[in-house]
Design a protein around this motif. Structure first.
Motif, mmCIF file in Angstrom:
data_model
loop_
_atom_site.group_PDB
_atom_site.id
_atom_site.type_symbol
_atom_site.label_atom_id
_atom_site.label_comp_id
_atom_site.label_asym_id
_atom_site.label_seq_id
_atom_site.Cartn_x
_atom_site.Cartn_y
_atom_site.Cartn_z
ATOM 1 N N ASN A 120 -77.880 -7.193 -11.797
ATOM 2 C CA ASN A 120 -78.921 -8.116 -12.226
ATOM 3 C C ASN A 120 -78.408 -8.826 -13.475
ATOM 4 O OD1 ASN A 120 -81.158 -9.504 -13.034
ATOM 5 N ND2 ASN A 120 -82.566 -7.797 -12.718
ATOM 6 N N ASP A 122 -79.826 -11.788 -14.661
ATOM 7 C CA ASP A 122 -80.846 -12.736 -15.091
ATOM 8 C C ASP A 122 -81.932 -11.999 -15.870
ATOM 9 O OD1 ASP A 122 -83.650 -14.050 -14.413
ATOM 10 O OD2 ASP A 122 -82.136 -15.638 -14.252
ATOM 11 N N ALA A 123 -82.149 -12.391 -17.108
ATOM 12 C CA ALA A 123 -83.118 -11.705 -17.968
ATOM 13 C C ALA A 123 -84.541 -11.783 -17.420
ATOM 14 C CB ALA A 123 -83.069 -12.287 -19.380
ATOM 15 N N VAL A 124 -84.926 -12.931 -16.906
ATOM 16 C CA VAL A 124 -86.278 -13.090 -16.354
ATOM 17 C C VAL A 124 -86.467 -12.159 -15.160
ATOM 18 C CG1 VAL A 124 -87.877 -14.717 -15.261
ATOM 19 C CG2 VAL A 124 -86.488 -15.459 -17.206
ATOM 20 N N GLN A 125 -85.474 -12.108 -14.289
ATOM 21 C CA GLN A 125 -85.555 -11.228 -13.125
ATOM 22 C C GLN A 125 -85.570 -9.763 -13.560
ATOM 23 O OE1 GLN A 125 -86.060 -12.409 -9.969
ATOM 24 N NE2 GLN A 125 -86.485 -10.279 -9.532
ATOM 25 N N VAL A 127 -86.929 -8.542 -16.220
ATOM 26 C CA VAL A 127 -88.302 -8.251 -16.650
ATOM 27 C C VAL A 127 -89.191 -8.044 -15.433
ATOM 28 C CG1 VAL A 127 -90.337 -9.199 -17.807
ATOM 29 C CG2 VAL A 127 -88.102 -9.426 -18.880
ATOM 30 N N LYS A 128 -89.066 -8.913 -14.436
ATOM 31 C CA LYS A 128 -89.876 -8.779 -13.211
ATOM 32 C C LYS A 128 -89.589 -7.454 -12.493
ATOM 33 C CE LYS A 128 -90.350 -13.716 -12.220
ATOM 34 N NZ LYS A 128 -89.933 -14.820 -11.338
ATOM 35 N N ASN A 129 -88.338 -7.022 -12.544
ATOM 36 C CA ASN A 129 -87.941 -5.764 -11.883
ATOM 37 C C ASN A 129 -88.209 -4.535 -12.738
ATOM 38 O OD1 ASN A 129 -86.968 -7.434 -9.878
ATOM 39 N ND2 ASN A 129 -84.815 -7.050 -10.299
ATOM 40 N N LEU A 132 -85.737 -3.236 -18.137
ATOM 41 C CA LEU A 132 -85.517 -3.547 -19.541
ATOM 42 C C LEU A 132 -84.602 -2.505 -20.176
ATOM 43 C CD1 LEU A 132 -89.195 -4.448 -20.508
ATOM 44 C CD2 LEU A 132 -87.349 -6.002 -19.875
ATOM 45 N N SER A 136 -90.507 -3.242 -24.557
ATOM 46 C CA SER A 136 -90.706 -4.475 -25.348
ATOM 47 C C SER A 136 -91.589 -4.186 -26.549
ATOM 48 C CB SER A 136 -91.329 -5.555 -24.482
ATOM 49 O OG SER A 136 -92.564 -5.126 -23.982
#
Length: 136
Positions: A120, A122-125, A127-129, A132, A136
């Motif tokens: 993975n 992609d940082a946005v992906q 977070v969705k998965n 982290l 946070s």
């Protein structure tokens, strides 16, 4: 920025590791890295490497008593990968030998089996998965 070592560094008087005389019984280590960026089901086979001349021990996560964590702030980074790998080059095993050459040659004999997974990136992906690094 002031550094107490600046004068000796700039004058070539600082002792570095390579400047020290090696003890007669010095051993050398080489790291066996993960070949993939992400994977599961890690199996490390050291049987051929153990037969290499000049070799001493080979260490894997199974050889570490207690915690196998080296994270500075939070304990989130294993010294040696155990079941999964998270980046290319992640240490999987450490070979110790009588010479640098023997250690490096023995590393080449360590066999790693791992089910490669898509990393993975992609940082946005992430977070969705729920992947982290820390809460946070």
């Amino acid at each position: 920025m002031k550094n107490i070592d600046t004068p000796s560094h700039t004058q070539g008087r600082s002792p570095f590791t390579d400047d020290l005389q090696e003890p007669a019984d010095l051993l050398f280590a080489a790291v066996c890295p993960s070949p993939v960026a992400r994977g599961a089901g890690l199996v490390v086979n050291t049987s051929e490497a153990e037969k290499h001349p000049g070799g001493v021990p080979i260490f894997t996560a199974a050889d570490i008593p207690g915690e196998n964590e080296i994270g500075c702030i939070i304990q989130d980074e294993p010294l040696l990968a155990k079941e999964t790998v998270h980046y290319v080059g992640q240490p999987v095993a450490v070979v110790v030998a009588e010479t640098v050459r023997a250690a490096r040659q023995a590393v080449d004999l360590v066999r790693i089996q791992v089910e490669e997974q898509t990393p993975n990136l992609d940082a946005v992906q992430a977070v969705k998965n729920g992947e982290l690094i820390a809460p946070s």
